[in-house]
Design a protein around this motif. Structure first.
Motif, PDB file in Angstrom:
ATOM      1  N   ASP A  11       0.803  -1.224   0.000  1.00 28.44           N
ATOM      2  CA  ASP A  11       0.000   0.000   0.000  1.00 28.44           C
ATOM      3  C   ASP A  11       0.840   1.281   0.000  1.00 28.44           C
ATOM      4  N   GLY A  12       2.163   1.153  -0.072  1.00 27.86           N
ATOM      5  CA  GLY A  12       3.046   2.312  -0.122  1.00 27.86           C
ATOM      6  C   GLY A  12       3.633   2.708   1.228  1.00 27.86           C
ATOM      7  N   THR A  13       3.197   2.100   2.304  1.00 27.19           N
ATOM      8  CA  THR A  13       3.737   2.384   3.628  1.00 27.19           C
ATOM      9  C   THR A  13       5.165   1.851   3.719  1.00 27.19           C
ATOM     10  N   VAL A  14       6.060   2.669   4.279  1.00 30.13           N
ATOM     11  CA  VAL A  14       7.458   2.261   4.435  1.00 30.13           C
ATOM     12  C   VAL A  14       7.852   2.397   5.899  1.00 30.13           C
ATOM     13  N   TYR A  15       8.438   1.346   6.439  1.00 28.66           N
ATOM     14  CA  TYR A  15       8.970   1.344   7.803  1.00 28.66           C
ATOM     15  C   TYR A  15      10.491   1.316   7.701  1.00 28.66           C
ATOM     16  N   GLU A  16      11.137   2.220   8.418  1.00 32.05           N
ATOM     17  CA  GLU A  16      12.595   2.286   8.390  1.00 32.05           C
ATOM     18  C   GLU A  16      13.161   1.752   9.692  1.00 32.05           C
ATOM     19  N   GLY A  17      14.145   0.885   9.572  1.00 28.69           N
ATOM     20  CA  GLY A  17      14.794   0.300  10.735  1.00 28.69           C
ATOM     21  C   GLY A  17      16.230  -0.037  10.380  1.00 28.69           C
ATOM     22  N   TYR A  18      16.695  -1.164  10.917  1.00 24.98           N
ATOM     23  CA  TYR A  18      18.080  -1.582  10.708  1.00 24.98           C
ATOM     24  C   TYR A  18      18.129  -3.066  10.370  1.00 24.98           C
ATOM     25  N   ALA A  19      19.077  -3.417   9.512  1.00 24.95           N
ATOM     26  CA  ALA A  19      19.257  -4.809   9.116  1.00 24.95           C
ATOM     27  C   ALA A  19      19.997  -5.584  10.199  1.00 24.95           C
ATOM     28  N   PHE A  20      19.613  -6.835  10.366  1.00 21.97           N
ATOM     29  CA  PHE A  20      20.411  -7.783  11.146  1.00 21.97           C
ATOM     30  C   PHE A  20      20.213  -9.149  10.521  1.00 21.97           C
ATOM     31  N   GLY A  21      21.118 -10.055  10.783  1.00 22.04           N
ATOM     32  CA  GLY A  21      21.058 -11.332  10.096  1.00 22.04           C
ATOM     33  C   GLY A  21      21.687 -11.192   8.723  1.00 22.04           C
ATOM     34  N   ALA A  22      21.134 -11.897   7.753  1.00 25.85           N
ATOM     35  CA  ALA A  22      21.652 -11.846   6.387  1.00 25.85           C
ATOM     36  C   ALA A  22      21.302 -10.512   5.734  1.00 25.85           C
ATOM     37  N   GLU A  23      22.056 -10.161   4.709  1.00 28.09           N
ATOM     38  CA  GLU A  23      21.784  -8.928   3.965  1.00 28.09           C
ATOM     39  C   GLU A  23      21.179  -9.270   2.621  1.00 28.09           C
TER      40      GLU A  23
END
Length: 121
Positions: A11-23
């Motif tokens: 629906d176009g919603t974007v959540y920004e966070g941080y990567a962990f685990g595999a990239e």
């Protein structure tokens, strides 16, 4: 240093966070689980195949991972989303940490987003 990562919904919603685990990048159906414990069983539950699992409990990873608490020999989900990934684990049965486990099994993780808001969305 945490690497920025995003979850983009249809629906176009974007959540920004941080990567962990595999990239990398992954696509899948975002689902949720409200369990307070059992994240390793959730990771290895074949019923989550191809899905991106969101945990609503705020801290995941605090008791580590081990070779006993698995439902299947390897995870089959596509991604794992948590509010806060604990980098410190404490359990006498722990054999490693969640971050390394996700890397080993090539599972992308996202941390640092409001998982409860995501579930409500």
């Amino acid at each position: 240093m945490p690497k920025p990562a995003k979850l983009a919904l249809e629906d176009g919603t974007v959540y920004e966070g941080y990567a962990f685990g595999a990239e990398g990048e992954v696509a899948g159906e975002v689902v949720f689980n409200t369990a307070m414990t059992g994240y390793q069983e959730i990771l290895t539950d074949p019923s989550y195949r191809g899905q991106i699992v969101t945990m609503t409990y705020p801290e995941i990873g605090n008791y580590g991972v081990n070779s006993i608490d698995v439902e299947h020999d390897s995870p089959s989900l596509s991604g794992f989303i948590v509010r806060s990934d604990s980098r410190i684990f404490s359990n006498y049965r722990a054999e490693g940490d969640l971050q390394s486990y996700l890397q080993k099994h090539n599972i992308l993780g996202l941390t640092g987003i409001d998982t409860r808001a995501l579930v409500r969305r």
